[in-house]
Motif scaffolding. Structure first.
Motif, short mmCIF file in Angstrom:
data_model
loop_
_atom_site.label_atom_id
_atom_site.label_comp_id
_atom_site.label_asym_id
_atom_site.label_seq_id
_atom_site.Cartn_x
_atom_site.Cartn_y
_atom_site.Cartn_z
N PRO B 289 -7.14 -3.41 1.59
CA PRO B 289 -6.83 -2.96 2.94
C PRO B 289 -5.36 -3.27 3.31
O PRO B 289 -4.87 -4.35 3.01
CB PRO B 289 -7.78 -3.75 3.84
N ILE B 290 -4.69 -2.32 3.93
CA ILE B 290 -3.34 -2.54 4.46
C ILE B 290 -3.33 -2.10 5.91
O ILE B 290 -4.32 -1.52 6.39
CB ILE B 290 -2.27 -1.78 3.66
N SER B 291 -2.24 -2.36 6.63
CA SER B 291 -2.28 -2.12 8.07
C SER B 291 -2.18 -0.65 8.47
O SER B 291 -2.76 -0.24 9.46
CB SER B 291 -1.23 -2.96 8.80
N GLY B 292 -1.42 0.14 7.70
CA GLY B 292 -1.30 1.56 8.03
C GLY B 292 -1.71 2.39 6.84
O GLY B 292 -2.54 1.97 6.04
N VAL B 308 4.53 -2.38 -0.19
CA VAL B 308 4.01 -1.13 0.38
C VAL B 308 4.56 -0.97 1.79
O VAL B 308 4.39 -1.86 2.62
CB VAL B 308 2.47 -1.17 0.50
N ASP B 309 5.21 0.15 2.05
CA ASP B 309 5.56 0.42 3.44
C ASP B 309 4.38 1.12 4.09
O ASP B 309 3.44 1.56 3.42
CB ASP B 309 6.85 1.24 3.55
N ASN B 310 4.37 1.15 5.39
CA ASN B 310 3.24 1.73 6.11
C ASN B 310 3.75 2.77 7.10
O ASN B 310 4.77 2.57 7.75
CB ASN B 310 2.52 0.65 6.91
N THR B 311 3.01 3.85 7.20
CA THR B 311 3.31 4.77 8.29
C THR B 311 2.24 4.56 9.34
O THR B 311 1.13 4.09 9.06
CB THR B 311 3.32 6.23 7.81
N GLY B 312 2.59 4.89 10.56
CA GLY B 312 1.64 4.72 11.64
C GLY B 312 2.16 5.48 12.83
O GLY B 312 3.20 6.14 12.75
N ARG B 320 6.08 -0.91 11.39
CA ARG B 320 7.12 -1.93 11.20
C ARG B 320 6.85 -2.79 9.97
O ARG B 320 7.68 -3.61 9.59
CB ARG B 320 7.16 -2.89 12.41
N THR B 321 5.68 -2.63 9.39
CA THR B 321 5.18 -3.62 8.43
C THR B 321 5.35 -3.20 6.98
O THR B 321 5.00 -2.08 6.61
CB THR B 321 3.68 -3.87 8.71
N ILE B 322 5.87 -4.13 6.19
CA ILE B 322 5.82 -3.96 4.74
C ILE B 322 4.87 -5.02 4.21
O ILE B 322 4.99 -6.21 4.53
CB ILE B 322 7.22 -4.10 4.12
N GLU B 323 3.90 -4.57 3.45
CA GLU B 323 2.93 -5.51 2.89
C GLU B 323 3.28 -5.83 1.45
O GLU B 323 3.65 -4.94 0.68
CB GLU B 323 1.51 -4.93 2.99
N VAL B 324 3.16 -7.11 1.10
CA VAL B 324 3.46 -7.53 -0.26
C VAL B 324 2.15 -7.90 -0.94
O VAL B 324 1.44 -8.81 -0.50
CB VAL B 324 4.42 -8.74 -0.27
N ILE B 325 1.82 -7.17 -2.00
CA ILE B 325 0.56 -7.39 -2.72
C ILE B 325 0.84 -8.24 -3.96
O ILE B 325 1.78 -7.97 -4.71
CB ILE B 325 -0.07 -6.04 -3.12
N ASP B 326 0.04 -9.28 -4.13
CA ASP B 326 0.09 -10.11 -5.33
C ASP B 326 -0.67 -9.37 -6.43
O ASP B 326 -1.85 -9.06 -6.28
CB ASP B 326 -0.56 -11.46 -5.01
N LYS B 333 -0.33 -10.83 0.11
CA LYS B 333 0.08 -12.24 0.22
C LYS B 333 1.17 -12.44 1.25
O LYS B 333 1.42 -13.56 1.68
CB LYS B 333 0.54 -12.76 -1.14
N ASP B 334 1.85 -11.37 1.68
CA ASP B 334 2.90 -11.49 2.68
C ASP B 334 2.94 -10.22 3.52
O ASP B 334 2.66 -9.14 3.00
CB ASP B 334 4.28 -11.63 2.01
N ARG B 335 3.28 -10.40 4.79
CA ARG B 335 3.56 -9.24 5.64
C ARG B 335 4.95 -9.41 6.22
O ARG B 335 5.24 -10.43 6.81
CB ARG B 335 2.54 -9.14 6.78
#
Lengths: 397, 397
Positions: B289-292, B308-312, B320-326, B333-335
């Motif tokens: 799961p990611i935010s957008g 991962v960048d997100n569109t919304g 505004r969020t970039i998610e960092v996947i381990d 693991k990071d937003r």
């Protein structure tokens, strides 16, 4: 205004000495060829296959190696006599020099492009330099036990975590330095890793470090994400695989062991064989006979072929031969008679051309890799290592 | 003598207009940032993080993309309005332009650096240009059945065998062109590959071609060594995996689907998920799961993280969020709160820095990827795509 002035000056210079105006070029596709006995490198544009220039005064370049700054504007050579040189690949001039040791063997540039590490046979240990001005910033003596002299070191290699890894020949160890931490601390020492490490590689993805030993029947494998242990990869087959020992004319270069898909292609030490390992479990998949003993084993980009140069007795057929291995059938599909002392095939980034040094014939030849035909030749004095500037962005090269 | 004259001229020029002398730089570590609404690109040196310049007049750059010449001296942009531009990255000037179509979508450069192919929505089909002078050398109308209008095409991508591959949106097909053969023949047509191909990638090793379809529950996989069939990779899970449909603000970009080790990371189409496939058998390994909804999914070199960048919706937290996947735990693991409309993380070749466009705040930010802290910022008008010149040597980019 500036542009007009430049144009005028170019015209003037052209008229003045009859030469062409200074050529502009990008630096992503250069080939730097070491002239091992004249202390020089030759720089070639591998897109147009044009000679750009030659830079001299680099010291004793037998077994010399080099790395690139990230933007590939600079090359850093380490000579066997310890001369560290910074070469400007745009002006084709020697920018700066320093003394790294009395007998040096390897060089790497840190992930952040800021530091160089040199491994020394004499006085042993490793030395860190500022890549900008070649100022010495740290000595790492590699004293592996109390009272011992500094060990000769081999390597180093850089990793995605901005570590440098090198082997200790007398220390039978592998050391890991954190290039991002203040003072460049040794953050890990793997003792009793194997007897006399002699060469090493980082897998293209940057994760695994592999070290070969002269006197142990295994390779060492370190997961650089964990740095928890040296896993022993059995290579005893390298001694049992074939018809008996072959004379070792040159030590095979681990740095250019090839990885294609899930297979690693490794020259057998002192045998006329290329060994193929399955990197999933590091089992021996196949032993492929070749004409001599392999020196460089290089995967053509795209992974469909592996090219192997051969060393052999001076004047022998094998030292003229480059064997092309099909990575699907795991057998030799082509033999190229490349000339006397042909070594070190180096591919362009997308593999359409291969540069080969023909040492005993004072030339570098360029192959069309599809047809295996020569498309260009350069006169180069006793050429040896060839380094593609595409390495600027690759780990461990 | 020539060098002395150059030195004198540099001094003169410096004195003359008070500016610094022309800066020399290698081209292996440039970042080219598209200003989507001003028809310009900004060129940045990603070693020193210095702005080098800006080139204007490139047409309508919404959804624009670009490729590099092999030596990374030139960038070729294709604008949405069909303007094809050749930009000199050393002089920072527009070298040449041509018209490729009325509505163009993609561009690739042949393995041998000689030709460009452009895919068109209007008038459909694909067009081949000489990379040197942008002369049109071939039109491939993409007429997939008798009487049909030329299909819109997506792609193209280049392969190690010097092929170009593109998808036909109306034709539901995938076509393969041999860029080395006289006349650029279509050597293979995969019909009924899937309904409405919309984006594609080549795996980093150059072997496998993957195509996504808007209306089919599978991806198509072609082994470019064999060109024998389009294997269907089931992605029906993308619709079943989670809490329901999410609005699609931008079509996810397949080109930057990430491959790390044996896993492929794919943004779910219209779902707030990143799907992880095992490339050994293309089974679904995990749905994260990611935010957008993900747009670009990019592996940090070294493979330990995927960003991962997100569109919304405009103004939402997710855009505004970039998610960092381990990539080991396969979890976030990071937003990073990167700013309004943060898109397109682009890593330097060894991954120590990441460039991110913050579209709605008119800036590009540079992250230290270890600390996830901002180390530099540039004012750039409505930045979108960021292209590292390291791509010059990579297949399919």
């Amino acid at each position: 205004m500036k542009k007009i002035l430049f144009a005028l000056v170019f015209l003037f210079l052209t008229a003045f000495d009859g030469e062409a105006v200074e050529r502009r070029y990008g630096t992503s596709a250069l080939m730097v060829v070491v002239e091992r006995e004249s202390g020089a490198v030759v720089v070639i544009d591998s897109v147009e296959h044009e000679l750009l220039g030659r830079v001299e005064g680099l010291g004793d370049l037998r077994h010399a190696t080099l790395v690139f700054s990230r933007d590939a504007r600079f090359a850093f050579t380490i000579a066997r006599d310890g001369t560290l040189s910074k070469i400007d690949l745009l002006t084709l001039t020697l920018e700066r020099q320093a003394k790294a040791g009395d007998n040096s063997i390897g060089i790497a540039i840190s992930r952040d492009n800021k530091y160089l590490m040199v491994c020394n046979y004499s006085p042993g240990g490793a030395v860190v330099f500022d890549a900008r001005d070649l100022r010495k910033v740290k000595e790492i003596p590699a004293i592996y036990k109390e009272g011992a002299a500094p060990s000769r070191t081999v390597g180093p290699l850089d990793t995605p975590e901005n570590l440098m890894i090198f082997g200790l020949m007398e220390g039978d160890s592998v050391w890991v330095v954190d290039m991002k931490a203040e003072g460049f601390p040794v953050v890990k020492k793997f003792e009793s890793a194997g007897e006399t490490p002699y060469d090493q590689l980082i897998t293209p993805d940057g994760r695994y470090y592999l070290v070969g030993f002269e006197k142990s029947d295994w390779m060492g494998l370190v997961d650089t994400w964990r740095l928890d242990r040296v896993r022993k990869i059995d290579v005893s087959e390298r001694n049992a695989a074939d018809e008996g020992a072959a004379p070792i004319h040159h030590i095979p270069h681990l740095e250019s062991w090839a990885i294609s898909g899930r297979y690693a292609f490794v020259p057998a030490f002192g045998r006329r064989r290329v060994l193929v390992y399955d990197t999933e479990d590091w089992s021996l998949k196949k032993s492929i006979p070749i004409s001599g003993t392999g020196l460089f084993v290089v995967a053509r980009p795209g992974g469909r072929e592996v090219w192997v140069d051969n060393t052999g007795a001076p004047g022998s057929a094998e030292e003229r031969t480059i064997e092309v291995i099909d990575t699907e059938t795991l057998s030799v599909k082509d033999r190229i008679d490349a000339g006397k002392g042909a070594i070190d095939p180096q591919f362009t980034a997308k593999g359409e051309s291969a540069y080969v040094s023909v040492r005993e014939e004072d030339r570098v030849v360029v192959y069309d890799t599809d047809t295996k035909k020569v498309i260009r030749e350069f006169k180069v004095r006793r050429p040896s290592g060839i380094f593609s500037s595409y390495r600027a962005g690759q780990f461990g090269l």
